[in-house]
Design a protein around this motif. Structure first.
Motif, PDB file in Angstrom:
ATOM      1  N   ASP A   1      16.418  49.986  -3.278  1.00 35.95           N
ATOM      2  CA  ASP A   1      15.219  50.051  -4.082  1.00 35.95           C
ATOM      3  C   ASP A   1      14.832  48.699  -4.668  1.00 35.95           C
ATOM      4  O   ASP A   1      14.213  48.629  -5.711  1.00 35.95           O
ATOM      5  N   LEU A   2      15.197  47.611  -3.993  1.00 31.51           N
ATOM      6  CA  LEU A   2      14.808  46.291  -4.458  1.00 31.51           C
ATOM      7  C   LEU A   2      13.295  46.193  -4.470  1.00 31.51           C
ATOM      8  O   LEU A   2      12.612  46.727  -3.597  1.00 31.51           O
ATOM      9  N   SER A   3      12.772  45.478  -5.451  1.00 32.54           N
ATOM     10  CA  SER A   3      11.329  45.292  -5.519  1.00 32.54           C
ATOM     11  C   SER A   3      10.884  44.314  -4.443  1.00 32.54           C
ATOM     12  O   SER A   3      11.694  43.583  -3.868  1.00 32.54           O
ATOM     13  N   PHE A   4       9.593  44.296  -4.207  1.00 33.88           N
ATOM     14  CA  PHE A   4       9.052  43.350  -3.239  1.00 33.88           C
ATOM     15  C   PHE A   4       9.381  41.928  -3.679  1.00 33.88           C
ATOM     16  O   PHE A   4       9.760  41.085  -2.859  1.00 33.88           O
ATOM     17  N   ALA A   5       9.259  41.649  -4.972  1.00 29.81           N
ATOM     18  CA  ALA A   5       9.559  40.312  -5.506  1.00 29.81           C
ATOM     19  C   ALA A   5      11.007  39.920  -5.222  1.00 29.81           C
ATOM     20  O   ALA A   5      11.290  38.774  -4.852  1.00 29.81           O
ATOM     21  N   GLU A   6      11.931  40.858  -5.375  1.00 33.88           N
ATOM     22  CA  GLU A   6      13.336  40.561  -5.112  1.00 33.88           C
ATOM     23  C   GLU A   6      13.572  40.310  -3.624  1.00 33.88           C
ATOM     24  O   GLU A   6      14.330  39.408  -3.251  1.00 33.88           O
ATOM     25  N   LYS A   7      12.915  41.089  -2.786  1.00 26.78           N
ATOM     26  CA  LYS A   7      13.091  40.916  -1.342  1.00 26.78           C
ATOM     27  C   LYS A   7      12.513  39.590  -0.869  1.00 26.78           C
ATOM     28  O   LYS A   7      13.140  38.882  -0.079  1.00 26.78           O
ATOM     29  N   ILE A   8      11.326  39.244  -1.347  1.00 23.70           N
ATOM     30  CA  ILE A   8      10.733  37.977  -0.930  1.00 23.70           C
ATOM     31  C   ILE A   8      11.535  36.815  -1.532  1.00 23.70           C
ATOM     32  O   ILE A   8      11.729  35.780  -0.885  1.00 23.70           O
ATOM     33  N   GLY A   9      12.035  37.001  -2.747  1.00 24.37           N
ATOM     34  CA  GLY A   9      12.875  35.977  -3.371  1.00 24.37           C
ATOM     35  C   GLY A   9      14.127  35.707  -2.556  1.00 24.37           C
ATOM     36  O   GLY A   9      14.560  34.561  -2.408  1.00 24.37           O
ATOM     37  N   TYR A  10      14.706  36.771  -2.034  1.00 29.97           N
ATOM     38  CA  TYR A  10      15.900  36.631  -1.192  1.00 29.97           C
ATOM     39  C   TYR A  10      15.578  35.797   0.049  1.00 29.97           C
ATOM     40  O   TYR A  10      16.363  34.932   0.449  1.00 29.97           O
TER      41      TYR A  10
END
Length: 158
Positions: A15-24
């Motif tokens: 359930d990672l947010s879009f911001a967390e996924k793009i940050g990764y």
């Protein structure tokens, strides 16, 4: 990193947010020279691929100020990072499992002629769908056995 998977690959990270996924992606992806991407580089790369994307909007997505990008934007970012758009799905494995279940259900409908009218398959949990598919497989086996019995040559003299 595996495209189409959660960045950390665990079920608790689904359930990672879009911001967390793009940050990764920004943290772990490198260009052909081994240098981390910047928002400007990703925007330029996406624009070269035929998309319209700005560094400012990428920044908003990274910080969570913008939370609902269009599919076209997600596609642009995925292509610029060279990952599948499924990377950004909440849980791609669950989505793939649901498709598999739906395919099994359709196959059982074709063979048995049975259907579960009035039931919203999307609202059922995967275990319930599997149980229904197993039930339909049983109906299929019985239907095939009955058909084989009817087509078997008779032993009684006529």
């Amino acid at each position: 990193m595996t495209p189409g998977r959660s960045p950390r690959g665990t079920s608790t990270d689904d359930d990672l947010s879009f911001a967390e996924k793009i940050g990764y992606l920004f943290e772990h992806s490198r260009d052909e020279n081994g240098i981390r991407y910047t928002g400007k580089k990703i925007a330029e790369k996406a624009n070269r691929l035929g998309y319209s994307l700005s560094d400012a909007y990428i920044s908003q997505l990274r910080t969570g100020k913008a939370r609902t990008p269009s599919f076209r934007t997600v596609e642009a970012i995925a292509r610029a990072f060279d990952v599948s758009v499924t990377y950004f799905l909440s849980n791609p494995d669950e989505d793939l499992e649901r498709v598999r279940q739906q395919q099994n259900y359709v196959e059982m409908l074709q063979v048995t002629g049975s259907h579960l009218s009035g039931i919203d398959m999307g609202s059922l949990c995967p275990d319930t769908i599997d149980a229904l598919i197993d039930l339909l497989k049983l109906v299929k086996a019985q239907a095939l056995a009955k058909k084989a019995e009817e087509n078997a040559p008779s032993d009684t003299p006529g």
